[in-house]
Design an enzyme around this catalytic site. Structure first.
Site, short mmCIF file in Angstrom:
data_model
loop_
_atom_site.label_atom_id
_atom_site.label_comp_id
_atom_site.label_asym_id
_atom_site.label_seq_id
_atom_site.Cartn_x
_atom_site.Cartn_y
_atom_site.Cartn_z
N GLU A 178 33.99 34.20 59.70
CA GLU A 178 33.54 34.03 58.32
C GLU A 178 32.66 35.17 57.82
O GLU A 178 31.48 34.95 57.50
CB GLU A 178 32.78 32.70 58.16
CG GLU A 178 33.61 31.48 58.50
CD GLU A 178 32.88 30.17 58.22
OE1 GLU A 178 31.74 30.20 57.73
OE2 GLU A 178 33.46 29.11 58.51
N GLU A 237 38.72 26.28 61.87
CA GLU A 237 37.67 25.27 61.63
C GLU A 237 38.10 24.38 60.49
O GLU A 237 38.63 24.85 59.48
CB GLU A 237 36.33 25.90 61.22
CG GLU A 237 35.54 26.49 62.32
CD GLU A 237 34.20 27.06 61.83
OE1 GLU A 237 33.63 26.53 60.86
OE2 GLU A 237 33.77 28.05 62.43
O1 IFM Z 1 28.58 25.21 61.06
C1 IFM Z 1 29.37 26.07 60.31
C2 IFM Z 1 30.01 27.11 61.19
O2 IFM Z 1 29.08 27.86 61.87
C3 IFM Z 1 30.83 28.06 60.36
N1 IFM Z 1 31.73 27.36 59.49
C4 IFM Z 1 31.22 26.27 58.71
C5 IFM Z 1 30.47 25.29 59.60
C6 IFM Z 1 29.93 24.12 58.76
O3 IFM Z 1 29.08 24.60 57.79
#
Ligand code: IFM
Length: 454
Positions: free
Chosen positions: A171, A359
């Site tokens: 990210e 994710e």
């Molecule tokens: O916890 C975070 C993660 O570190 C990166 N993506 C989003 C998740 C939830 O906010």
């Protein structure tokens, strides 16, 4: 709708189901075995930056409970684990001296996964920049890209023979815009020039790391994980639609453009190009290398409308109201169709390799009652989003796998420990782990998926 057996039957036979975590969010042991501070340790120490003054000093104490946690993954029937490596454990000052004890920890982690039949998906950077590099400007300094390349080399030389996959960044939208423009994440800057510098350094660092990985461990499939935004115009007006286009370029194009198409978006260059750092000759071809895969992290759509105010900074948008009535405990709208539209739009706009959903998950803060965490809304969220992923796979998109965020409750950055995303509940006082109803559901989904194949 959430019957795991029916859902499982919709996925390709070789589809990977896993769980994800990140080093700073779970490891703790912040001062142990030679680790030095990262920018997040420093950020946590600044009053008012992190909810409740929470820190990563102990977190889920995963550093000391590695075997127990890998047993937990195995007991859930999960065969792929996405974790990140902490740069400040490996090169405590960011450059220079290598810390063997830091590498030893990840050796144990990787070997522990292998011994339990769990595939290893490592991420090199999940936001914990060694604090010492801030002396040179952190991500705003071009030198950090070269420091990252060396770090990538060191990690791959040690672990590359046993990794099933590696991502350069997690990210970068967060470590660039959220950290240098919006001031919410470390180092907490609010400055467009700093953000643009961090943008180019990060993209360059990605490309340099890909070169290093391919040189040192050419067999490991390499990718990048992006939290692309599903941008939706708040209305059908021409102004709002144009705003959505600008937002897409700013939030997605700034990363996807150079990485996959070898160019920054024209709209971004037109509006902000003069404030960008020098893009040196050859930079874009370093950044734009064919990847083996890419990862999408998706949680919620981004609804925008035009911000007509004078002097509004590019992309000149403001948030538009949610459409779905369902909102998670962190305040994010639940709207699964946006995930499908996003994947379609991205494959249309860019030359993309196969995709993992690296994710996806939901924040709900239910606590155990008589040992049971009844988090049905999280199951509903997973089921809705997995249906969309199955639809995409059936429509012919190259969807390779899905990682639930997260294995267990953990340090949710600026929200501290108050916001819980885990399939497993963590009692931070005792470090007791309790499988939630959603964890049992996910586990059943995987065993149903495996039963189909064998
Ligand atoms: O916890 C975070 C993660 O570190 C990166 N993506 C989003 C998740 C939830 O906010």
């Amino acid at each position: 709708m959430s019957d795991p057996k029916i859902l499982a039957s919709r996925f390709p036979a070789d589809f990977t189901f896993g769980v994800a975590t990140a080093a700073f969010q779970i490891e703790g042991a912040a001062r142990q075995d030679g680790r030095r501070p990262s920018i997040w340790d420093a950020f946590c120490a600044m009053p008012g930056r992190v909810h409740n003054g929470d820190t990563g000093e102990v977190a889920c104490d995963h550093y000391h409970r590695l075997d127990e946690d890998l047993d937990l993954i195995q007991s859930m029937g999960i065969t792929a684990y996405r974790f990140s490596i902490a740069w400040p454990r490996i090169l405590p000052e960011g450059t220079g001296r290598i810390n063997e004890k830091g590498l030893d920890f990840y050796d144990r982690l990787v070997d522990g996964c292998k011994a339990r039949g769990i595939q290893t998906f490592a991420t090199l950077y999940h936001w914990d920049l060694p604090l010492a590099l801030m002396g040179d400007g952190g991500w705003t300094a071009r030198s950090t890209a070269y420091a990252f390349q060396r770090y990538a080399k060191v990690v791959m030389a040690r672990l590359g023979d046993r990794l099933d996959s590696v991502a350069t960044f997690n990210e970068p939208w967060c470590s660039v815009w959220l950290s240098h423009l919006y001031g919410i994440h470390a180092p907490g800057e609010r400055n467009m020039e700093a953000a643009l510098a961090a943008l180019h350094t990060t993209n360059l660092a990605h490309g340099l790391a890909v070169e290093a990985i391919r040189h040192v461990a050419p067999k490991v499939p390499v990718g990048i994980v992006l939290n692309a935004h599903s941008v939706i115009a708040g209305s059908d007006s021409a102004a709002d639609k144009a705003a959505a286009g600008r937002a897409f370029d700013f939030h997605n194009g700034a990363f996807f453009g150079p990485v996959f198409n070898g160019e920054y978006p024209a709209s971004l260059l037109g509006a902000l190009g003069e404030r960008m750092p020098t893009v040196e000759e050859g930079d874009l071809s370093i950044i734009n290398q064919k990847l083996d895969w890419w990862g999408l992290n998706y949680y919620t759509p981004m609804r925008v409308s035009d911000d007509p105010s004078k002097g509004a900074e590019f992309p000149a948008t403001k948030p538009a109201p949610f459409v779905s009535q369902t909102v998670t405990d962190i305040g994010w709208e639940v709207f699964a169709p946006a995930l499908g539209a996003l994947v379609e739009d991205l494959y249309e706009a860019y030359d993309l390799p196969p995709c993992y959903i690296t994710e996806n998950g939901a924040c709900y803060n239910m606590e155990p009652v008589d040992g049971v965490v009844d988090d049905q809304p999280r199951i509903d969220y997973y089921a809705q989003h997995l249906q969309v992923v199955a639809d995409l796979a059936q429509a012919g998109f190259p969807m390779k796998g899905y990682f639930a965020w997260s294995l267990m409750d953990n340090f949710e950055w600026a929200e501290g420990y108050g916001m819980r995303f885990g399939l497993v509940h963590v009692d931070y006082g005792t470090q007791v782990r309790t499988l939630k109803k959603s964890g049992a559901w996910y586990s059943k989904l995987i065993s149903d998926a495996n039963a189909r194949i064998t």
